[in-house]
Design an enzyme around this catalytic site. Structure first.
Site, mmCIF file in Angstrom:
data_model
loop_
_atom_site.group_PDB
_atom_site.id
_atom_site.type_symbol
_atom_site.label_atom_id
_atom_site.label_comp_id
_atom_site.label_asym_id
_atom_site.label_seq_id
_atom_site.Cartn_x
_atom_site.Cartn_y
_atom_site.Cartn_z
ATOM 1 N N LYS A 1 87.608 -26.700 -87.313
ATOM 2 C CA LYS A 1 86.611 -26.490 -86.249
ATOM 3 C C LYS A 1 86.702 -25.019 -85.864
ATOM 4 O O LYS A 1 87.588 -24.605 -85.121
ATOM 5 C CB LYS A 1 86.958 -27.383 -85.041
ATOM 6 N N GLY B 1 94.492 -20.314 -80.072
ATOM 7 C CA GLY B 1 93.564 -20.031 -78.983
ATOM 8 C C GLY B 1 94.323 -19.756 -77.700
ATOM 9 O O GLY B 1 95.476 -19.304 -77.720
ATOM 10 N N SER B 2 93.680 -20.051 -76.587
ATOM 11 C CA SER B 2 94.244 -19.704 -75.282
ATOM 12 C C SER B 2 95.313 -20.704 -74.852
ATOM 13 O O SER B 2 95.336 -21.853 -75.304
ATOM 14 C CB SER B 2 93.112 -19.676 -74.254
ATOM 15 N N GLU C 1 95.494 -22.063 -71.944
ATOM 16 C CA GLU C 1 94.817 -23.113 -71.184
ATOM 17 C C GLU C 1 94.373 -24.267 -72.099
ATOM 18 O O GLU C 1 94.661 -25.440 -71.848
ATOM 19 C CB GLU C 1 93.603 -22.454 -70.535
ATOM 20 N N GLY D 1 95.353 -24.661 -75.221
ATOM 21 C CA GLY D 1 96.544 -25.135 -75.942
ATOM 22 C C GLY D 1 97.221 -26.285 -75.209
ATOM 23 O O GLY D 1 97.678 -27.255 -75.826
ATOM 24 N N GLU E 1 99.396 -21.622 -81.590
ATOM 25 C CA GLU E 1 99.494 -20.153 -81.625
ATOM 26 C C GLU E 1 98.642 -19.655 -80.474
ATOM 27 O O GLU E 1 97.415 -19.690 -80.550
ATOM 28 C CB GLU E 1 98.959 -19.610 -82.958
ATOM 29 N N GLU F 1 96.437 -11.876 -69.969
ATOM 30 C CA GLU F 1 95.910 -11.366 -71.233
ATOM 31 C C GLU F 1 94.464 -10.921 -71.013
ATOM 32 O O GLU F 1 93.602 -11.734 -70.688
ATOM 33 C CB GLU F 1 95.967 -12.491 -72.263
HETATM 34 P P1 NAD Z 1 89.961 -20.757 -76.689
HETATM 35 O O1 NAD Z 1 91.239 -21.439 -76.370
HETATM 36 O O2 NAD Z 1 88.908 -20.711 -75.658
HETATM 37 O O3 NAD Z 1 89.280 -21.395 -77.974
HETATM 38 C C1 NAD Z 1 89.968 -21.525 -79.194
HETATM 39 C C2 NAD Z 1 89.368 -22.671 -79.969
HETATM 40 O O4 NAD Z 1 89.592 -23.872 -79.237
HETATM 41 C C3 NAD Z 1 87.863 -22.571 -80.200
HETATM 42 O O5 NAD Z 1 87.547 -23.095 -81.483
HETATM 43 C C4 NAD Z 1 87.298 -23.491 -79.129
HETATM 44 O O6 NAD Z 1 86.045 -24.032 -79.451
HETATM 45 C C5 NAD Z 1 88.369 -24.580 -79.097
HETATM 46 N N1 NAD Z 1 88.415 -25.356 -77.850
HETATM 47 C C6 NAD Z 1 88.018 -24.973 -76.613
HETATM 48 N N2 NAD Z 1 88.194 -25.999 -75.746
HETATM 49 C C7 NAD Z 1 88.715 -27.025 -76.446
HETATM 50 C C8 NAD Z 1 89.132 -28.345 -76.100
HETATM 51 N N3 NAD Z 1 89.034 -28.810 -74.855
HETATM 52 N N4 NAD Z 1 89.654 -29.131 -77.062
HETATM 53 C C9 NAD Z 1 89.772 -28.669 -78.333
HETATM 54 N N5 NAD Z 1 89.376 -27.440 -78.722
HETATM 55 C C10 NAD Z 1 88.866 -26.627 -77.782
HETATM 56 O O7 NAD Z 1 90.404 -19.307 -77.182
HETATM 57 P P2 NAD Z 1 89.453 -18.124 -77.605
HETATM 58 O O8 NAD Z 1 88.894 -17.551 -76.364
HETATM 59 O O9 NAD Z 1 88.534 -18.568 -78.686
HETATM 60 O O10 NAD Z 1 90.502 -17.135 -78.297
HETATM 61 C C11 NAD Z 1 91.226 -16.216 -77.587
HETATM 62 C C12 NAD Z 1 92.625 -16.719 -77.341
HETATM 63 O O11 NAD Z 1 93.249 -17.058 -78.589
HETATM 64 C C13 NAD Z 1 93.494 -15.656 -76.729
HETATM 65 O O12 NAD Z 1 94.284 -16.223 -75.732
HETATM 66 C C14 NAD Z 1 94.358 -15.210 -77.903
HETATM 67 O O13 NAD Z 1 95.572 -14.648 -77.542
HETATM 68 C C15 NAD Z 1 94.532 -16.474 -78.654
HETATM 69 N N6 NAD Z 1 94.912 -16.190 -80.051
HETATM 70 C C16 NAD Z 1 96.189 -16.440 -80.464
HETATM 71 C C17 NAD Z 1 96.580 -16.140 -81.773
HETATM 72 C C18 NAD Z 1 97.980 -16.397 -82.256
HETATM 73 O O14 NAD Z 1 98.192 -16.379 -83.466
HETATM 74 N N7 NAD Z 1 98.948 -16.629 -81.392
HETATM 75 C C19 NAD Z 1 95.643 -15.583 -82.651
HETATM 76 C C20 NAD Z 1 94.362 -15.338 -82.184
HETATM 77 C C21 NAD Z 1 93.997 -15.651 -80.879
#
Ligand code: NAD
Length: 497
Positions: free
Chosen positions: A190, A243-244, A246, A248, A265, A399
């Site tokens: 996804k 992702g974030s 929150e 996560g 991650e 962040e």
């Molecule tokens: P996000 O958490 O908003 O979204 C990430 C993914 O999760 C997207 O595909 C989104 O559609 C999905 N998502 C959102 N809500 C969801 C839910 N309720 N259930 C399941 N999936 C859901 O993050 P973002 O804004 O897309 O990315 C930025 C964040 O990602 C930053 O915090 C960044 O540090 C982090 N990040 C971490 C790494 C790492 O390797 N540690 C790498 C890249 C980005």
């Protein structure tokens, strides 16, 4: 100077390259969303619509997972050697299509073309690296008391759900999917709703390379709908989320309800510690590169510059000089720095700048959108430097995910370590010093998953990566990642009748 090189002379016709409508890719077939709903993708360099994408729902995710269950059986019954060959072929195809994939990634994310080209190469490298590892994933024979043979097997989970963010769509899809497939799993991906295209493209290339089409499925859509459905689907036996923090936490809670393992991650607020005995100019230049890379939208970016007082001015002057000179522009012009991914991210970064000023930090570079009328429709922000930052301030704790540096001054080594560790995150950190003992000592004390001495993120694919504290659970990259995509089975039998 322009950033570069490989991609800059490329010219594709955007209309030929980008499909007007993207459906899900399930079992190798373009599959319209069950509820018939779509959403628009926007080009961040221009603010103009790029394409239309399927808005996945529970039913779409269910179809994709059922397809992956079939794909898993076909894929895992192949010899590991053969699986490796197919992944290796996929890497070659990615390189063959590098120009096209780079162009698409730049249109979708706003990344400068040469940065996209590097990300495509990193994705290909993940496939190549794990292709080589596919037939070297084995268990152990364990010395056991009595007359028993005890051995372990590393087995795949079955269907793995991969949820990807928007800041590195192709590189992060490769980072998760390649080891997952190499270990014998089938996947449902996804991608982030902001950047869907290249996940679909690499799935097509893997299928062309010989992967059973049902083993690589992509469902596009929002996190709330498609993402949540994937987390909750009973057929998904392992989750990999980037992702974030929150989101996560939500993913981990969903995984807990079904007792499935999850790799997380997450975000970072990484310390970049510079001692007075360091190559201060080199450190400042690397610090600047780290902050502006991908317009600051990198989880491991070293954004807290913790600098010894005696060299703080020299460091800051050089940092400002470097960051003040970088070129901004639309992704396809291949500047050093492109736009942020969308308007929401632009507002978020500018809001943090205001908070920083309100809390008493001094903004000495940038902090606004650029004046250039050519950039007014894109989501651009100037590289920004704050000084007089205290570690308790919001801009040092949260962040920002934009090109914003915060300089924090320290006096003693103990103080530097204490500031570096005074954070909820622990993804990465850097130590700059010519004193090898000190550099290793401080590297040992920083609570983070990856530490760089006199460099920053110098090695990508081979070095295990992941977070301490709220930056995550599990490890991606390197051989370590393969272990997270397998479960261990122990077999024992008596050796005498
Ligand atoms: P996000 O958490 O908003 O979204 C990430 C993914 O999760 C997207 O595909 C989104 O559609 C999905 N998502 C959102 N809500 C969801 C839910 N309720 N259930 C399941 N999936 C859901 O993050 P973002 O804004 O897309 O990315 C930025 C964040 O990602 C930053 O915090 C960044 O540090 C982090 N990040 C971490 C790494 C790492 O390797 N540690 C790498 C890249 C980005």
């Amino acid at each position: 100077m322009k950033n570069g090189r490989q991609g800059s002379t490329l010219r594709f016709n955007e209309n030929d390259l980008v499909r007007e409508r993207y459906d899900h890719l399930i079992g190798g077939q373009w599959t319209a969303p069950a509820n018939g709903r779509y959403f628009d993708g926007i080009n961040p360099s221009t603010g103009v619509k790029l394409g239309t994408f399927a808005r996945g729902c529970d039913e779409d995710v269910d179809r994709a997972v059922r397809s992956a269950e079939i794909g898993f059986k076909k894929w895992f019954e192949r010899d590991a050697h053969r699986r490796g060959q197919i992944l290796y072929r996929a890497a070659q195809l990615m390189r063959d299509h590098k120009d096209r994939l780079s162009y698409l990634e730049s249109l979708d994310t706003g990344k400068p073309l040469s940065v996209s080209a590097r990300d495509v190469e990193i994705c290909a490298r993940y496939f190549e690296y794990y292709a080589g590892a596919a037939d070297k994933l084995f268990g152990e024979v364990i010395p056991a008391p009595g007359k028993h043979l005890v051995y372990t097997l590393r087995e795949p989970y079955g269907v793995v759900g991969h949820i990807i963010p928007w800041n590195g769509p192709i590189s992060q899809a490769g980072r998760g999917v390649a080891p997952s497939l190499a270990a014998g799993n089938a996947v449902v991906v996804k991608p982030a709703e902001q950047t869907c295209i290249t996940a679909l493209e690499i799935a097509l290339l893997c299928i062309e390379a010989g992967l059973p089409p049902d083993a690589f499925n992509v469902v596009t859509g929002t996190g709330e709908e498609a993402g949540r459905a994937l987390v909750n689907h009973h057929g998904v036996r392992k989750l990999s989320f980037t992702g974030s923090v929150e989101v996560g936490k939500l993913v981990m809670k969903g995984a807990a309800d079904r007792i499935v393992p999850v790799s997380l991650e997450l975000g970072g607020k990484s310390p970049f510690v510079v001692f007075e005995d360091a190559d201060v100019e080199g450190a400042a230049q690397q610090a600047g590169r780290t902050v502006v890379a991908n317009t600051g939208q990198i989880c491991s970016a070293g954004t807290r510059h913790i600098v010894q007082r005696s060299v703080a001015k020299r460091f800051t002057d050089r940092l400002v000089e470097y960051m003040g000179k970088v070129t901004l522009g639309p992704a396809l012009d291949d500047p050093q720095v492109g736009p942020l991914v969308n308007e929401e991210q632009l507002r978020r970064v500018l809001n943090y700048v205001e908070i920083g000023k309100r809390e008493g930090a001094r903004c000495i570079l940038g902090g606004t959108r650029p004046q250039d009328p050519k950039l007014k429709n894109g989501y651009f922000v100037l590289p920004t430097v704050f000084v007089d930052v205290q570690n308790h301030m919001t801009i040092a704790r949260e962040e920002i995910f934009g090109p914003v540096a915060s300089v924090i001054v320290f006096d003693t080594e103990d103080e530097a370590v204490s500031i570096a560790n005074d954070t909820d995150y622990g993804l990465a950190g850097a130590v700059w010093s010519k004193d090898a003992s000190r550099a290793h000592r401080v590297a040992g004390k920083i609570q983070a998953g990856q530490i760089y001495i006199n460099c920053y993120q110098a090695v990508q694919v081979e070095a295990p990566f992941g977070g301490y504290k709220q930056s995550g659970v599990g490890r991606e990259k390197g051989i370590e990642a393969l272990h997270h995509y397998t479960q261990l089975k122990t077999v024992m039998l008596p050796t005498v009748g």
